[in-house]
Design an enzyme around this catalytic site. Structure first.
Site, PDB file in Angstrom:
ATOM      1  N   LEU A  56       1.319  -1.284  -0.141  1.00 40.13           N
ATOM      2  CA  LEU A  56      -0.147   0.353   0.106  1.00 40.13           C
ATOM      3  C   LEU A  56       1.113   1.238  -0.148  1.00 40.13           C
ATOM      4  O   LEU A  56       1.540   1.297   0.340  1.00 40.13           O
ATOM      5  CB  LEU A  56      -0.778   0.178   0.951  1.00 40.13           C
ATOM      6  CG  LEU A  56      -1.969  -0.596   1.246  1.00 40.13           C
ATOM      7  CD1 LEU A  56      -2.740  -1.617   3.410  1.00 40.13           C
ATOM      8  CD2 LEU A  56      -2.247  -1.658   0.414  1.00 40.13           C
TER       9      LEU A  56
ATOM     10  N   ARG B 122       3.287  14.813   5.700  1.00 41.44           N
ATOM     11  CA  ARG B 122       4.259  15.278   6.734  1.00 41.44           C
ATOM     12  C   ARG B 122       5.305  15.109   6.678  1.00 41.44           C
ATOM     13  O   ARG B 122       6.335  15.368   7.029  1.00 41.44           O
ATOM     14  CB  ARG B 122       3.965  14.909   8.443  1.00 41.44           C
ATOM     15  CG  ARG B 122       2.603  15.369   8.735  1.00 41.44           C
ATOM     16  CD  ARG B 122       2.090  13.971  10.203  1.00 41.44           C
ATOM     17  NE  ARG B 122       2.411  12.579   9.760  1.00 41.44           N
ATOM     18  CZ  ARG B 122       1.614  11.410  10.581  1.00 41.44           C
ATOM     19  NH1 ARG B 122       2.265  11.616  11.634  1.00 41.44           N
ATOM     20  NH2 ARG B 122       1.435  10.502   9.826  1.00 41.44           N
TER      21      ARG B 122
ATOM     22  N   TYR C  56      40.034  16.534 -24.229  1.00 39.02           N
ATOM     23  CA  TYR C  56      38.686  17.567 -24.456  1.00 39.02           C
ATOM     24  C   TYR C  56      39.173  18.817 -25.028  1.00 39.02           C
ATOM     25  O   TYR C  56      40.459  19.650 -24.737  1.00 39.02           O
ATOM     26  CB  TYR C  56      38.396  17.745 -23.705  1.00 39.02           C
ATOM     27  CG  TYR C  56      37.139  18.575 -24.022  1.00 39.02           C
ATOM     28  CD1 TYR C  56      35.897  17.847 -24.595  1.00 39.02           C
ATOM     29  CD2 TYR C  56      36.597  19.308 -23.249  1.00 39.02           C
ATOM     30  CE1 TYR C  56      35.129  18.079 -25.551  1.00 39.02           C
ATOM     31  CE2 TYR C  56      35.191  19.952 -23.561  1.00 39.02           C
ATOM     32  CZ  TYR C  56      34.303  19.078 -24.258  1.00 39.02           C
ATOM     33  OH  TYR C  56      33.556  19.980 -24.916  1.00 39.02           O
TER      34      TYR C  56
ATOM     35  N   TYR D 234      45.868  15.202 -13.673  1.00 36.08           N
ATOM     36  CA  TYR D 234      44.334  14.689 -13.926  1.00 36.08           C
ATOM     37  C   TYR D 234      44.519  13.932 -15.215  1.00 36.08           C
ATOM     38  O   TYR D 234      45.572  14.508 -16.647  1.00 36.08           O
ATOM     39  CB  TYR D 234      43.740  15.370 -15.302  1.00 36.08           C
ATOM     40  CG  TYR D 234      42.404  15.545 -15.629  1.00 36.08           C
ATOM     41  CD1 TYR D 234      41.394  15.047 -14.678  1.00 36.08           C
ATOM     42  CD2 TYR D 234      41.796  15.872 -17.199  1.00 36.08           C
ATOM     43  CE1 TYR D 234      40.170  14.460 -15.182  1.00 36.08           C
ATOM     44  CE2 TYR D 234      40.945  14.752 -17.520  1.00 36.08           C
ATOM     45  CZ  TYR D 234      40.061  14.128 -16.725  1.00 36.08           C
ATOM     46  OH  TYR D 234      38.970  13.419 -17.407  1.00 36.08           O
TER      47      TYR D 234
ATOM     48  N   ALA E 176      61.058  16.088 -18.883  1.00 38.02           N
ATOM     49  CA  ALA E 176      59.248  16.698 -17.707  1.00 38.02           C
ATOM     50  C   ALA E 176      59.374  17.926 -18.247  1.00 38.02           C
ATOM     51  O   ALA E 176      59.928  18.736 -19.433  1.00 38.02           O
ATOM     52  CB  ALA E 176      60.666  17.240 -15.959  1.00 38.02           C
TER      53      ALA E 176
END
Ligand code: UD1
Ligand code: CA
Length: 502
Positions: free
Chosen positions: A21, A28, A402, A381, A438
């Site tokens: 049910l 409330r 990206y 990242y 580097a």
């Protein structure tokens, strides 16, 4: 490994149907979300109720929906696609809801479990016991009850002098003496379909709320001379409903305590149960340690002897045996055995760290396959990357995936050594055993074993400070160093114009 809700043994009894049910408004909660969809411990309230009933292997599961019906239907399609949502157009009471449900399955015979949708702490073992008792006693209806400290607002169980259940009386319709009863109706019943149907056809709304109460079915069946019983829940927590957000927080805490207790009893160390939150869907292996502030959610699994936390959130993440994940946030990641993650790492979906790999401090990974023993120790990242085994990625590396339109992939081979502060501008491939210098911006492929240097040549403009910043502390320090070394004061080296800069 341990599951929060093991399927009970021996075999659970079966029922013809489960009816939930769940059409009520849940006023409330003061929420745009229907009450039964509020989550706790990794499932909606409705999801917990369905899980509690799942060992019964019901022929059909009917969920009565009304308030927020679209959202409830969408949710059901995700978590219980086999369930049949049935719309109760107007919320005329729990008895009306049950009648609407049974009307949707007119051929149904045999035992039916009826349960309120807002009982998130209900346990499989409790439901199984209720149905077992019902079948054993050959009842027409059996109600789950509990003895509680504070019965305010709940239906009271009225028993005879000989202890047999006679009626359920709602608080607002109860006499003074009935209100003193501390045995309450849990809102969980198992009844014979035909008997329940017959009684539902006879209930009326002659009560304080003017609603059709399911609870009146019990009294009507007693009047028919049918066998009716009550089963008292072993743990009164099992039957607690949830009507507002204060109760939601309390139920969440209880659920979490249960999960952690079970984990600890199965051999997991939980250093601080007050700040450790584990969903019921999570598994944790033996001798794993969960440090304070650990949150394990969704389909997360933690292997034997792994160490998680402090202050770590893992969502749908797999952590292998003996791995260590410290102050990290991970979603949809796989952390292999003996891997080290953090402190302060963010693992995003598609991260797959091979055995013994390392993702260190201030490193973010996404769709990153990292081979066995490879390391990304600092400040990087790592997105859309495949890294081989035994490779070391220098500090402060960015995989530039990206271009503003599309995402591109980078591949780094086995046993490569990439320099600090590298940019890998994807798509690009670095071969096995290759090195990069580097500060390099790597835009073209590096063959196996090569050293790639992709940065401007350094030149020194001698004497610039003495000429351009005379008298400054820097000039004085330079002069002192030159005097000590007895170095000649060269005016300039090379054809530079840099000394005219700034
Ligand atoms: C109900 C019981 C009460 C019990 C308590 C346990 C009734 C009349 N009373 O009270 O004896 O102690 O549960 O928590 O049943 N619903 C519908 N359609 C409706 C009305 C209700 O689907 O028209 C559903 C609600 O979503 C809820 C359940 O039925 O899941 C119970 O209804 P609710 O109004 O919350 O009853 P309670 O006052 O909690
Ligand atoms: Ca209720």
């Amino acid at each position: 490994m341990t599951h929060a809700q093991p399927v009970p043994t021996p075999a659970a009894p079966t029922v013809a149907a489960v009816v939930v049910l769940a059409a009520g408004q849940g006023t409330r909660m003061r929420s745009a979300t229907p009450k039964v969809l509020h989550p706790l411990g990794g499932r909606s309230m409705l999801g917990h109720v369905l899980a509690a009933a799942s060992p019964l292997a019901a022929g059909v599961t009917v969920v009565v929906v009304g308030a927020g019906r679209e959202a409830v239907r969408d949710h059901l399609a995700q978590v219980a696609p086999e369930a049949l949502p049935v719309v109760q157009e107007e919320q005329r009471g729990s008895g009306h809801a049950a009648a609407v449900a049974l009307a949707a399955v007119p051929d149904l015979t045999g035992p039916v479990l009826l349960v309120n949708g807002d009982a998130p702490l209900l346990r499989q073992s409790t439901v199984v016991r209720l149905v077992d008792e019902h079948l054993r006693q050959g009842n027409a209806l059996t109600v789950l009850t509990a003895e509680v400290e504070d019965p305010t607002g709940l239906g009271r169980i009225v028993r005879d002098a000989d202890g047999s259940v006679r009626a359920i009386v709602e608080q607002r319709d109860a006499t003074e003496e009935q209100r003193a009863i501390r045995e309450i109706n849990a809102g969980v019943y198992v009844g014979d379909a035909a008997a329940v149907r017959s009684a539902l056809g006879r209930i009326d709304a002659d009560n304080d709320q003017g609603e059709l109460y399911f609870t009146d079915v019990l009294g009507l069946l007693v009047g028919d001379g049918a066998r009716v019983g009550g089963v008292i829940a072993e743990d009164p927590d099992d039957v607690l409903g949830c009507n507002d957000r204060v109760e939601l927080a309390a139920r969440r805490r209880t659920l979490n305590d249960r999960v952690l207790d079970e984990l600890m009893r199965s051999g997991v160390t939980v250093v601080d149960p007050l700040t450790t939150w584990v969903d019921v869907t999570v598994t944790v292996g033996r001798d794993a340690v969960l440090e304070p502030g650990t949150h394990l959610q969704g389909m997360t699994s933690v292997g034997d002897a792994a160490h998680v936390g402090p202050d770590t959130t893992l969502v749908d993440t797999e952590v292998g045996e003996g791995a260590s994940v410290v102050r990290a946030h991970a979603v949809g990641a796989r952390v292999g055995p003996q891997v080290s993650v953090g402190p302060f790492a963010y693992l995003r979906p598609g991260t797959d760290l091979g055995a013994g790999a390392k993702v260190g401090t201030f490193v973010e990974t996404k769709n990153a396959q990292v081979g066995e023993g490879s390391k990304i120790p600092h400040l990087s990242y790592v997105g859309d990357v495949t890294i081989g085994r035994g490779t070391n990625i220098g500090a402060a590396t960015v995989f530039v995936n990206y271009d503003g339109v599309a995402k591109h992939h980078t591949t780094i081979g086995d046993h490569a050594r990439t320099g600090a502060d590298n940019m890998f501008v994807a798509p690009v491939t670095v071969g096995d055993g290759a090195y990069t210098a580097a500060g390099s911006v790597i835009t073209s492929d590096v063959p196996p074993g090569a050293m790639a240097v992709a940065r401007a040549q350094q030149r020194n403009v001698a004497g610039w400070v003495r000429r351009r910043r005379p008298g400054s502390p820097a000039a004085q320090a330079a002069e002192a160093a030159e005097n000590q070394a007895g170095a000649p004061r060269e005016e300039s080296s090379g054809p530079s114009r840099a000394d005219h800069d700034s």
